[in-house]
Design an enzyme around this catalytic site. Sequence first.
Site, PDB file in Angstrom:
ATOM      1  N   HIS A   1      -3.432   7.105   2.004  1.00 39.66           N
ATOM      2  CA  HIS A   1      -3.828   5.759   1.570  1.00 39.66           C
ATOM      3  C   HIS A   1      -5.178   5.442   2.206  1.00 39.66           C
ATOM      4  O   HIS A   1      -5.400   5.690   3.390  1.00 39.66           O
ATOM      5  CB  HIS A   1      -2.778   4.746   2.025  1.00 39.66           C
ATOM      6  CG  HIS A   1      -3.225   3.337   1.858  1.00 39.66           C
ATOM      7  ND1 HIS A   1      -3.752   2.860   0.678  1.00 39.66           N
ATOM      8  CD2 HIS A   1      -3.250   2.286   2.731  1.00 39.66           C
ATOM      9  CE1 HIS A   1      -4.072   1.581   0.823  1.00 39.66           C
ATOM     10  NE2 HIS A   1      -3.782   1.212   2.061  1.00 39.66           N
TER      11      HIS A   1
ATOM     12  N   CYS B   1       0.822  -1.229   0.000  1.00 43.91           N
ATOM     13  CA  CYS B   1       0.000   0.000   0.000  1.00 43.91           C
ATOM     14  C   CYS B   1       0.848   1.268   0.000  1.00 43.91           C
ATOM     15  O   CYS B   1       0.334   2.355  -0.275  1.00 43.91           O
ATOM     16  CB  CYS B   1      -0.930   0.002   1.199  1.00 43.91           C
ATOM     17  SG  CYS B   1      -1.945  -1.465   1.269  1.00 43.91           S
TER      18      CYS B   1
ATOM     19  N   ASN C   1     -10.076  -0.440  -0.279  1.00 44.92           N
ATOM     20  CA  ASN C   1      -8.612  -0.353  -0.238  1.00 44.92           C
ATOM     21  C   ASN C   1      -8.056  -0.884  -1.563  1.00 44.92           C
ATOM     22  O   ASN C   1      -8.189  -2.069  -1.858  1.00 44.92           O
ATOM     23  CB  ASN C   1      -8.118  -1.198   0.951  1.00 44.92           C
ATOM     24  CG  ASN C   1      -6.611  -1.168   1.111  1.00 44.92           C
ATOM     25  OD1 ASN C   1      -5.880  -0.768   0.218  1.00 44.92           O
ATOM     26  ND2 ASN C   1      -6.148  -1.634   2.260  1.00 44.92           N
TER      27      ASN C   1
HETATM   28  O1  UT7 Z   1      -3.861  -1.224   3.586  1.00 43.39           O
HETATM   29  C1  UT7 Z   1      -2.972  -1.996   4.310  1.00 43.39           C
HETATM   30  C2  UT7 Z   1      -2.956  -1.626   5.742  1.00 43.39           C
HETATM   31  N1  UT7 Z   1      -4.132  -2.109   6.387  1.00 43.39           N
HETATM   32  C3  UT7 Z   1      -4.593  -1.515   7.472  1.00 43.39           C
HETATM   33  O2  UT7 Z   1      -4.062  -0.543   7.909  1.00 43.39           O
HETATM   34  C4  UT7 Z   1      -5.808  -2.144   8.097  1.00 43.39           C
HETATM   35  C5  UT7 Z   1      -5.747  -2.024   9.590  1.00 43.39           C
HETATM   36  N2  UT7 Z   1      -6.854  -2.711  10.256  1.00 43.39           N
HETATM   37  C6  UT7 Z   1      -8.153  -2.401  10.080  1.00 43.39           C
HETATM   38  O3  UT7 Z   1      -8.507  -1.537   9.315  1.00 43.39           O
HETATM   39  C7  UT7 Z   1      -9.183  -3.148  10.918  1.00 43.39           C
HETATM   40  O4  UT7 Z   1      -8.506  -3.981  11.830  1.00 43.39           O
HETATM   41  C8  UT7 Z   1     -10.186  -3.987  10.080  1.00 43.39           C
HETATM   42  C9  UT7 Z   1     -11.156  -3.088   9.343  1.00 43.39           C
HETATM   43  C10 UT7 Z   1      -9.453  -4.866   9.085  1.00 43.39           C
HETATM   44  C11 UT7 Z   1     -11.023  -4.887  10.994  1.00 43.39           C
HETATM   45  O5  UT7 Z   1     -11.685  -4.119  11.990  1.00 43.39           O
HETATM   46  P1  UT7 Z   1     -11.555  -4.482  13.531  1.00 43.39           P
HETATM   47  O6  UT7 Z   1     -12.407  -3.534  14.255  1.00 43.39           O
HETATM   48  O7  UT7 Z   1     -10.101  -4.522  13.888  1.00 43.39           O
HETATM   49  O8  UT7 Z   1     -12.209  -5.916  13.593  1.00 43.39           O
HETATM   50  P2  UT7 Z   1     -11.598  -7.322  14.071  1.00 43.39           P
HETATM   51  O9  UT7 Z   1     -10.773  -7.909  12.977  1.00 43.39           O
HETATM   52  O10 UT7 Z   1     -10.957  -7.202  15.417  1.00 43.39           O
HETATM   53  O11 UT7 Z   1     -12.902  -8.173  14.220  1.00 43.39           O
HETATM   54  C12 UT7 Z   1     -13.909  -7.837  15.227  1.00 43.39           C
HETATM   55  C13 UT7 Z   1     -15.037  -8.834  15.116  1.00 43.39           C
HETATM   56  C14 UT7 Z   1     -14.585 -10.282  15.150  1.00 43.39           C
HETATM   57  O12 UT7 Z   1     -15.548 -11.025  15.857  1.00 43.39           O
HETATM   58  P3  UT7 Z   1     -15.285 -11.426  17.404  1.00 43.39           P
HETATM   59  O13 UT7 Z   1     -14.023 -12.238  17.384  1.00 43.39           O
HETATM   60  O14 UT7 Z   1     -15.134 -10.128  18.133  1.00 43.39           O
HETATM   61  O15 UT7 Z   1     -16.514 -12.187  17.746  1.00 43.39           O
HETATM   62  C15 UT7 Z   1     -14.628 -10.700  13.702  1.00 43.39           C
HETATM   63  O16 UT7 Z   1     -14.851 -12.085  13.538  1.00 43.39           O
HETATM   64  O17 UT7 Z   1     -15.735  -8.669  13.867  1.00 43.39           O
HETATM   65  C16 UT7 Z   1     -15.806  -9.923  13.182  1.00 43.39           C
HETATM   66  N3  UT7 Z   1     -15.748  -9.670  11.747  1.00 43.39           N
HETATM   67  C17 UT7 Z   1     -16.812  -9.360  10.994  1.00 43.39           C
HETATM   68  N4  UT7 Z   1     -18.106  -9.195  11.307  1.00 43.39           N
HETATM   69  C18 UT7 Z   1     -18.935  -8.861  10.307  1.00 43.39           C
HETATM   70  C19 UT7 Z   1     -14.639  -9.684  10.945  1.00 43.39           C
HETATM   71  N5  UT7 Z   1     -14.996  -9.391   9.681  1.00 43.39           N
HETATM   72  C20 UT7 Z   1     -16.334  -9.190   9.690  1.00 43.39           C
HETATM   73  C21 UT7 Z   1     -17.239  -8.842   8.687  1.00 43.39           C
HETATM   74  N6  UT7 Z   1     -18.554  -8.697   9.047  1.00 43.39           N
HETATM   75  N7  UT7 Z   1     -16.896  -8.666   7.399  1.00 43.39           N
END
Ligand code: UT7
Length: 328
Positions: A255, A116, A285
């Site tokens: 980005h 990225c 993204n």
């Molecule tokens: O471009 C390259 C660089 N990338 C970045 O900088 C990305 C950095 N990270 C992020 O933007 C975020 O971490 C994400 C958007 C990828 C994810 O958001 P988050 O708030 O960190 O969510 P998480 O991965 O911690 O997941 C929270 C919960 C989980 O459930 P439990 O374990 O709390 O029960 C996931 O299973 O959300 C669940 N989950 C979803 N729920 C509904 C994960 N994906 C989904 C989804 N729909 N698509």
Amino acid sequence: MGSLAGVRIAGVGHYTPPGILTNADLERMFATNDEWIVSRTGIKERRIGAPGTVTSDFAFAAAQVALERAGITPADLDAVIVATVSGDYQFPATACILAHRLGIRGKTAFDIEIACSGFVYSLTVGSALVRSGMYQRVLVVGAEKLSSITDYADRSTAILFGDGAGAIVLEASDVDSYLASHLGTDGADPTRLFIEEGGSAHATTTEGYASGKFAIKMRGREIYKNAVEEMVGAAKSVLAGANMTVADVDIVVPHQANARIIDSVAKYLEVPSEKVFLNIAKYGNTSAASVGIALSEAWEAGRIAPGSHVLFLSFGGGLSWGAVLWKW
Ligand code: UT7
């Protein structure tokens, strides 16, 4: 090789394929919902290239717009740089294919693979080639067909990625638009954001393909904090390098990985949200393409005028990050 010269951006362009994948479409593919996706990421839809299209198709379309706006033809270019993690092939470089498609032969062409951060790194490298006096005109394109390396059975990543390309023409100039650059990496743990199979560490296997190891995997929560910290640090570094303050910045072109990350960066830097360009809702993204697409759209919207101070920011796989400060 001449003496140290200035560089300017002579033209910008972007291309995104017409196919749209909405949050409602994703709701039909796996357990997710529009509210979760929008509140966690800011993404409403992304562009997806049709089957058979390749990354160089998007790069070519974006490059044509940038070249036309720069008022030059491909024959005027000295070098072509493509930033991508989803090139047409593992090798040759997509830049070589793009140069061929532009009808130029025997010129410098190479890819920069730093995920990225690719556009910000390429802007820095291309600017250095021009400012050194080595080249007069360099085409820089960030282009991705991330849909080809996304596992649509993995809801944690499938909601994030899209396809497209952004391009600029860098040109030698008496007045120097380049003010400062800061590029960083941290390769301590590649598995935080990577594609597991297909490299020398793990060959592609049928089982791996079936379980999504051909696709981008990310420990998103783990790197979220890094994203904010490193972009804030890089921004402060280029501002200090140019002897400027945040108040001097007219527009931030970051980005587009996550609207919440961008909001946090803006808050830490104390940049008002009106000065931050956001288009993640439409494209998700697009990795190395995202800063180029955002720049082109910001320019088209009249958000960038002669004299504007533009702050480019990136963060991604590597981990890698970067900032460039530019006077339009
Ligand atoms: O471009 C390259 C660089 N990338 C970045 O900088 C990305 C950095 N990270 C992020 O933007 C975020 O971490 C994400 C958007 C990828 C994810 O958001 P988050 O708030 O960190 O969510 P998480 O991965 O911690 O997941 C929270 C919960 C989980 O459930 P439990 O374990 O709390 O029960 C996931 O299973 O959300 C669940 N989950 C979803 N729920 C509904 C994960 N994906 C989904 C989804 N729909 N698509």
